[in-house]
Design a protein around this motif. Sequence first.
Motif, PDB file in Angstrom:
ATOM      1  N   TYR A 147     -39.476 128.496   3.770  1.00  0.00           N
ATOM      2  CA  TYR A 147     -38.938 129.227   4.921  1.00  0.00           C
ATOM      3  C   TYR A 147     -37.468 129.561   4.678  1.00  0.00           C
ATOM      4  O   TYR A 147     -36.707 128.751   4.128  1.00  0.00           O
ATOM      5  N   VAL A 204     -33.720 129.776   5.304  1.00  0.00           N
ATOM      6  CA  VAL A 204     -32.712 129.033   6.059  1.00  0.00           C
ATOM      7  C   VAL A 204     -31.459 129.896   6.110  1.00  0.00           C
ATOM      8  O   VAL A 204     -30.869 130.207   5.084  1.00  0.00           O
ATOM      9  N   ASP A 251     -33.062 129.948  12.625  1.00  0.00           N
ATOM     10  CA  ASP A 251     -34.078 129.921  11.576  1.00  0.00           C
ATOM     11  C   ASP A 251     -35.147 128.884  11.857  1.00  0.00           C
ATOM     12  O   ASP A 251     -36.113 128.752  11.096  1.00  0.00           O
ATOM     13  N   SER A 252     -35.013 128.135  12.981  1.00  0.00           N
ATOM     14  CA  SER A 252     -35.952 127.047  13.283  1.00  0.00           C
ATOM     15  C   SER A 252     -35.575 126.436  14.618  1.00  0.00           C
ATOM     16  O   SER A 252     -34.532 126.761  15.195  1.00  0.00           O
ATOM     17  N   LYS A 266     -40.862 131.347  12.260  1.00  0.00           N
ATOM     18  CA  LYS A 266     -39.830 130.327  12.044  1.00  0.00           C
ATOM     19  C   LYS A 266     -40.401 128.950  12.393  1.00  0.00           C
ATOM     20  O   LYS A 266     -41.179 128.827  13.351  1.00  0.00           O
ATOM     21  N   PRO A 267     -40.029 127.914  11.658  1.00  0.00           N
ATOM     22  CA  PRO A 267     -40.573 126.573  11.921  1.00  0.00           C
ATOM     23  C   PRO A 267     -40.200 126.060  13.301  1.00  0.00           C
ATOM     24  O   PRO A 267     -39.044 126.164  13.730  1.00  0.00           O
ATOM     25  N   ASP A 320     -46.618 128.375  12.456  1.00  0.00           N
ATOM     26  CA  ASP A 320     -45.312 127.812  12.095  1.00  0.00           C
ATOM     27  C   ASP A 320     -44.932 126.597  12.945  1.00  0.00           C
ATOM     28  O   ASP A 320     -43.753 126.300  13.123  1.00  0.00           O
ATOM     29  N   HIS A 372     -38.877 118.277   2.153  1.00  0.00           N
ATOM     30  CA  HIS A 372     -39.270 119.213   3.205  1.00  0.00           C
ATOM     31  C   HIS A 372     -39.868 118.421   4.370  1.00  0.00           C
ATOM     32  O   HIS A 372     -40.144 117.217   4.249  1.00  0.00           O
ATOM     33  N   LEU A 398     -47.843 125.128   9.393  1.00  0.00           N
ATOM     34  CA  LEU A 398     -46.760 125.634   8.549  1.00  0.00           C
ATOM     35  C   LEU A 398     -47.344 126.166   7.238  1.00  0.00           C
ATOM     36  O   LEU A 398     -47.817 125.383   6.417  1.00  0.00           O
ATOM     37  N   LYS A 440     -45.554 127.516   4.932  1.00  0.00           N
ATOM     38  CA  LYS A 440     -44.507 127.383   3.929  1.00  0.00           C
ATOM     39  C   LYS A 440     -43.855 126.000   4.032  1.00  0.00           C
ATOM     40  O   LYS A 440     -44.152 125.224   4.942  1.00  0.00           O
ATOM     41  N   PHE A 489     -40.664 123.731   4.797  1.00  0.00           N
ATOM     42  CA  PHE A 489     -39.448 123.819   5.613  1.00  0.00           C
ATOM     43  C   PHE A 489     -38.457 122.749   5.176  1.00  0.00           C
ATOM     44  O   PHE A 489     -38.666 121.564   5.401  1.00  0.00           O
TER      45      PHE A 489
END
Length: 400
Positions: free
Chosen positions: A153, A155, A229-230, A278-279, A319, A358, A390, A392, A394
Amino acid sequence: MAKSTKEHLEDTFNDLGTEELKRFKNKLCDRKKGAGIRKAQIEKVADAIDLADLMVRTFTSTGAVPAAIEILEAIGCNEQAAELKENAGHGLPVAQPHQDVVDYGAGQGQKVEGQGQKVELTLSDDWHKQLHVVLCSQQFKDKIIRQNGQEIYEVKEKKVRKRLALLINNIDFDEKAMTRRGADTDEKNMEWLLKELDYQVVKHKNLSAKEMEKAVKDFARREEHAQSDSTFVVIMSHGKRDAILGVHYSTSDPSDTFLVDNIYRSLNTENCPGLRDKPKVILIQACRGGESGRMWASDGEPEEPEGIEGDDFVHKEKDFISLMSCTPDTKSYRHVENGTFYVQNVVDVLMNHAHEDHIEELFRKVIRRFDSTDMMGSYRQMACKDRASLPKLFYLFPGL
């Protein structure tokens, strides 16, 4: 990169002679403040690495150094104590072995007491000033991005992003027997961690179910998410299997409940477009039932998709990743002064490992802590991941 607590302890123990190390271990067994470590555990210690690991598992990273300093001074190793204090910091809280625990199962106000002696804590009000999340190096970040590329993800740069986190903590309930003693410590610890990870914390305390729903919906509408971003959403209260209890919940009127589903619904792509792709990390500290005993935890197998969506569609829920404090139908234990096992371990793991792991690996490390009988003693609780979507990896990359 700064050394971890465990590494500082290893250095100190390696400096001790054979007789000094023996005296240290003997003193550890009959330590007066709180319960000492059992002799059987000490006998398994083969070297400085094992001893450092035992100290951190028993006292956590926040308490292992001051506990070691106390023992070193008691056995006359003042030089090593002074060096450890200088290198690893001092004035930290001495987190005692986890004993004298209470739990209020499913919000019913039933007190469950653990076995063991009363724990006396030596806490410093400014311990957070002495600690910090281990920072990530630019070199490590560049390496991970170079190796994994599109699997990570994005950042955003610290200077341009606006990270928000929601923290809800219910402590005082209408039914006085349901007061969550020690939960104020959880709040301080979790707020400190989120701020260290560069999140602005939107905090609420002692909410009803309707107020929790409003707080989550209002949070989802925050414009700052577009520059983020999260996000983290942390809710701490009593609970049932699929719901969190509001402060007006009672055995005579059990209607004040907030469904966990509402968190995901409020933050999904439809209702919170600012956090699309976004996470979204959900942390819930609450009982999910009243059962006790050794539990198993399973993340389950993902269901096969019914079809393939076209480019003009987006996933409604994606996510997300959540870490629940316990498995379904079971209790979550809380020390009346130290706070919950769950928050203590989440803070400790992220503080020491977020610079290199992560989020799913961080959660695995937290879960691994609950599999340790040395840490949990006679109590049985297993944190578990839930509703993970998720696609991806993070990484928090703290400090960057």
